[in-house]
Design an enzyme around this catalytic site. Structure first.
Site, PDB file in Angstrom:
ATOM      1  NE  ARG A  90      19.492   3.724   6.647  1.00 15.99           N
ATOM      2  CZ  ARG A  90      20.475   2.997   6.138  1.00 15.99           C
ATOM      3  NH1 ARG A  90      20.644   1.752   6.492  1.00 15.99           N
ATOM      4  NH2 ARG A  90      21.298   3.518   5.273  1.00 15.99           N
TER       5      ARG A  90
ATOM      6  CD  GLU B  44     -12.793   0.592   7.887  1.00 15.22           C
ATOM      7  OE1 GLU B  44     -12.573   1.581   7.175  1.00 15.22           O
ATOM      8  OE2 GLU B  44     -12.563  -0.572   7.534  1.00 15.22           O
TER       9      GLU B  44
ATOM     10  N   PRO C 110      -2.868   6.131   7.049  1.00 16.77           N
ATOM     11  CG  PRO C 110      -4.447   4.869   5.893  1.00 16.77           C
ATOM     12  CD  PRO C 110      -3.815   5.027   7.228  1.00 16.77           C
TER      13      PRO C 110
ATOM     14  CG  ASP D 288      21.497   5.787   3.213  1.00 17.03           C
ATOM     15  OD1 ASP D 288      22.285   4.937   2.780  1.00 17.03           O
ATOM     16  OD2 ASP D 288      20.881   5.679   4.289  1.00 17.03           O
TER      17      ASP D 288
HETATM   18  N1  ADE Z   1      -1.929   2.194   8.342  1.00 20.16           N
HETATM   19  C1  ADE Z   1      -2.528   1.673   7.259  1.00 20.16           C
HETATM   20  N2  ADE Z   1      -1.969   2.107   6.128  1.00 20.16           N
HETATM   21  C2  ADE Z   1      -0.952   2.954   6.502  1.00 20.16           C
HETATM   22  C3  ADE Z   1      -0.015   3.740   5.789  1.00 20.16           C
HETATM   23  N3  ADE Z   1       0.024   3.755   4.462  1.00 20.16           N
HETATM   24  N4  ADE Z   1       0.849   4.475   6.504  1.00 20.16           N
HETATM   25  C4  ADE Z   1       0.803   4.481   7.852  1.00 20.16           C
HETATM   26  N5  ADE Z   1      -0.072   3.763   8.576  1.00 20.16           N
HETATM   27  C5  ADE Z   1      -0.952   3.003   7.907  1.00 20.16           C
END
Ligand code: ADE
Length: 232
Positions: free
Chosen positions: A155, A117, A90, A170
């Site tokens: 794709r 984590e 993330p 798209d």
């Molecule tokens: N792992 C946990 N959350 C994630 C996200 N939003 N994007 C990529 N990998 C992740």
């Protein structure tokens, strides 16, 4: 295009790889996907542990650096074509269609799925990967995120979609900043909801104009930011 996916949960991918477009692309030799179990590179031969508590304290567990680096090095050796290493996190750069189109030109990607984590920072420092997020929310791990990367890039590979025009049209593709206009199929009427008359008219110019107007209206209403953003 070859994908190597490194995960602690290989079975998660079983169903996804055997269904629909992706299964066909694999069958036709356009895409190769190899799943690798990170636990096999654990230095703990008894319990195959790959995580540990963070130095300095804090919640949860981190994935240790040795198994990840050993695994990526071994996986790199499995093909002559070097793979671009991508860590799903993330904290990464946000995936969008522009980046998908860029990554679709890679011959090979090695996708690392985090859990718990995340990874010891030295995984990033040593492997120097692309760090990629699929959105501003936290998943339980990188597996679903890595499927998003595979799904969106395959794709773009010529021949994967039956009709190549379908990815050409798209939303978001090639810098397209419009959402798609509404689409309809039979029946022409259901519970009092009719298909817009223009779509039944056979007048191609009127239909094209209507679609452009609807796409513009929908984009303005839902994603006005797309008109303002550069490129994407
Ligand atoms: N792992 C946990 N959350 C994630 C996200 N939003 N994007 C990529 N990998 C992740």
């Amino acid at each position: 295009m070859r994908f190597d996916i490194i995960t602690l949960f290989p079975p998660i991918f079983a169903g996804y790889l055997t269904q629909s477009l992706l299964a066909k692309a694999i069958d036709r030799g356009l895409v190769e996907i190899h799943i690798h179990d990170l636990r096999e590179w654990s230095t703990d031969l008894k319990h195959h542990k790959i995580d540990d508590r963070p130095y300095g304290g804090g919640p949860g567990m981190l994935i240790c650096v040795p198994p990840v680096v050993h695994c990526v090095e071994a996986v790199q050796q499995m093909s002559e074509q070097p793979g671009v290493v991508v860590v799903m996190t993330p904290q990464g750069d946000r995936l969008d269609q522009r980046r998908v189109e860029h990554m679709a030109r890679f011959d090979r990607m090695i996708l690392l799925c985090g859990r718990y984590e995340g990874f010891d920072q030295r995984v990033i420092d040593i492997l120097n990967p692309i760090e990629l997020s699929v959105g501003d929310y936290v998943l339980n791990g990188g597996e679903v995120a890595s499927m998003v990367v595979v799904d969106s890039t395959v794709r773009m590979i010529p021949g994967v979609l039956g009709d190549e025009k379908s990815s050409w049209d798209d939303s978001f593709s090639r810098g397209n900043r419009y959402l798609e206009s509404p689409q309809y199929t039979r029946p022409p009427e259901f519970r009092g909801h009719s298909v817009p008359e223009v779509l039944l008219s056979g007048d191609h110019q009127r239909i094209a104009d209507w679609r452009t107007a609807e796409a513009t209206k929908k984009t303005r209403l839902r994603r006005n930011d797309l008109f303002k953003s550069e490129g994407g």
